[in-house]
Design a protein around this motif. Sequence first.
Motif, PDB file in Angstrom:
ATOM      1  N   TRP A 200      -1.414  -9.269  -6.549  1.00 53.00           N
ATOM      2  CA  TRP A 200      -1.872  -8.036  -5.787  1.00 53.00           C
ATOM      3  C   TRP A 200      -2.329  -6.946  -6.717  1.00 53.00           C
ATOM      4  CZ3 TRP A 200       0.592  -3.350  -3.759  1.00 53.00           C
ATOM      5  CH2 TRP A 200      -0.533  -2.795  -2.694  1.00 53.00           C
TER       6      TRP A 200
ATOM      7  N   MET B  11      -3.637 -14.867  -6.536  1.00 57.68           N
ATOM      8  CA  MET B  11      -3.357 -14.271  -5.024  1.00 57.68           C
ATOM      9  C   MET B  11      -3.549 -15.604  -4.109  1.00 57.68           C
ATOM     10  SD  MET B  11      -2.337 -11.680  -3.572  1.00 57.68           S
ATOM     11  CE  MET B  11      -1.329 -11.864  -2.235  1.00 57.68           C
TER      12      MET B  11
ATOM     13  N   THR C 182      -0.432  -7.658   1.667  1.00 61.26           N
ATOM     14  CA  THR C 182      -1.318  -8.418   1.066  1.00 61.26           C
ATOM     15  C   THR C 182      -2.166  -9.276   2.091  1.00 61.26           C
ATOM     16  OG1 THR C 182       0.260 -10.296   0.693  1.00 61.26           O
ATOM     17  CG2 THR C 182       0.189  -8.742  -0.942  1.00 61.26           C
TER      18      THR C 182
END
Length: 568
Positions: free
Chosen positions: A217, A225, A272
Amino acid sequence: MQLPPDDLHRSPRTGYTRAHWETAADTLLAAVEPYATEDRALYHFPGGRESVSGRLSDGLEGYARTLLLAAFRRDERALERYADGLAAGAAGVWPRIEHRSQPLVEAASIALALRLTRPLLWDRLDDGVRQRAAAWLGDALHAEAWPCNWELFPVTVGGFLAEIGHEPEASAKAIDRGLERIERWYRGDGWYTDGDGRKFDYYNGWAMHLYPVLHAWLAQDERLMEMYGGRLSRHLADYARLFGADGAPMHQGRSLTYRFATTAPLWLGALTGRTPLSPGETRRLASGALKYFLDRGAVDHRGLLTLGWHGPDFRVLQGYSGPASPYWASKGFLGLLLPADHPVWTATEEPGPAERADASTPLAAPNWLLQSTRSDGLVRLHNHGSEDVRYDPFYTRLAYSTVTAPSSSYDNSVIVGGDPSRTEIEPLGVGEDWAASRHRSGSGGAVTSVVLARGAVEVRAFRVTGVPEGTEIRVTGWSADAGTRSELAPAAGLSAPVDEPAAPEPAGAVTTDPGLFVVLARLTAETDPEPLAEAATVEVTGTDEFVVRWTDGPVRRVRLDGSGVEVT
C-alpha cells in the motif's frame, strides 16, 4: 482510563467512536512518558520481569512499540519526543541489529513509524541524525531472521530505506527475500502458518498480513497489492468469526499479551479497501475488542498495559515477553490512519458474526471448525490442525473459546495412560459441521478424533489404537469460567462423568477399553439450556462407525478407521 461518554446512537453495540480510540491512544502515550530515559532513547517499564533479551533490548522495545502508537495517532508533540530518542538511540545507545536478535523486531516498528510519518518526523531531522538512523536500521537488511514472521521485519525496514534512497540495492533484495520466504508458508484461503509446520494463530493477522499489505500500500505497488490485499480480504471473512459478542478475541495461540492488536487486520482491510466487512461491522468488531480489554483491567492504575490478558497474568507469556511487549497492542490503533469522515468511523455499528446467528464454520487451511451461538455470544474453536509443541497448551488442545483459557487440568484433551500429550497432529478434513484429525499420544497410541457441532452442543468421538487393554483413557471437556457452564456426558464406551465440575476444572469421563468412544459436550453461558442428553442420540454401529441423530436436525453417519474419517 477516562473515556468520552458512550455514543449509543452511532455505536449501539459498544458506545465507542473515534473519540474513544483517540482518547485511549492519548492516555497510553501520556502514561509511558515518565518511564523514558533522559535522552528518550529507551523506555523502561515496571513489571517485575525481564525478557531473555535483557534490559537494554527491553528498553528499545519500549521506545519502538510506543513510537508506533504515536505514529498511528499522528501526534506531532509526541513525535518530537521520539525524534530526540531517535537521535540518541542511533548514536550508540541502542544495541546493534544482529542475526536473529530482538532489535531486528523493533527496527521494523521504528521503520514503519518513520515511513508513516515521514513529513512529521523524518523530514524534519538533521542530516546527521538521518544518516546515523539509516545506518542503524541498515543492519536489518543483512541480518538473518528466525524462519517465521520475523522474515517480514527486513522487508519492513527495506521498504522505508528504499523510499529514502538508503542502500537501494540491499533494500530491494531484503524485500524480495522476505516476501519470497513467506510464500512457502501460505496455505490458501488467506491463511499462513507462522513458519514451518502448522502454527496457525493471530500472527496471521498482526504480522503475516499486516507487513506485506502495508508495504504494498505504501509503495503503491498494484501487483503486490492485488496479491496480498486479496489474501487479506479472504482471511478477514474467517477472521471476523474469531470474536465473541462481548468483544473477546479467541483465547488461542501465543503472544496473547498483545491483546487488541487483534484488531489490526480489521482496520487494515478498511484502510486499503481490501475487506469483505462493512464499515459498521469493522468498527463494531474492533471497538468491541478494545472495550473488552479496557473494561477488564488491561491497563493498570498507572495507565500502563500489563503483561497478561485481562490484568497481569504470566500464564500467557513467553520467554521473549518483557515489560514493553504488550505495547505491540499499538497495532490496534492502525484505524486512526483513516480520516474522521471515513465510513468506518461514521457508519452505524452493525452486529458481528457471533451476534447474527448460530453457525458452524469450517476453515479448511488450519483444519478448524468454528462454532458460535447467538444466544450467549460465545465462539468455540475446534482445533484439528494447529500445533506448536513449544507453546503448548495454547496450540495443542482440542478446543478453545472466547470465554475460557486452557487449564492446568488439561481441558479438551484425551489423556491416554495418564499422559495428556497431543503431538504429530494430522488433519483429516473439515465439513459444514465437523472437523477431524489424528494425533500421537504420549503413551505411544494413535488417537483419531472427530467433532460434530450443532448449536452449542458437540458430539466428540475418539478411536484409540496401539495401547494395551486396561490402559486408562480419560476424555475431558471444557474448563468452565465464571458465567459459563461446562457439561460432558458419555454417549458410548465411557463412564464416570462429571456433569458440572467445580470451576475451572474440566468435566471428564473414563474408560479402560481402547477402541471407539463418544461423548456429548457443551460450553454455554445460557442459564437454562435444554438437558444435554436430550440434544442428540448416538448409536455405535460397528468397531469404527456410529450414527448421530440430532433431536432438532439431521442424521449424521461417521466412520473412523485407519484411512481417515468419513462423515455423511
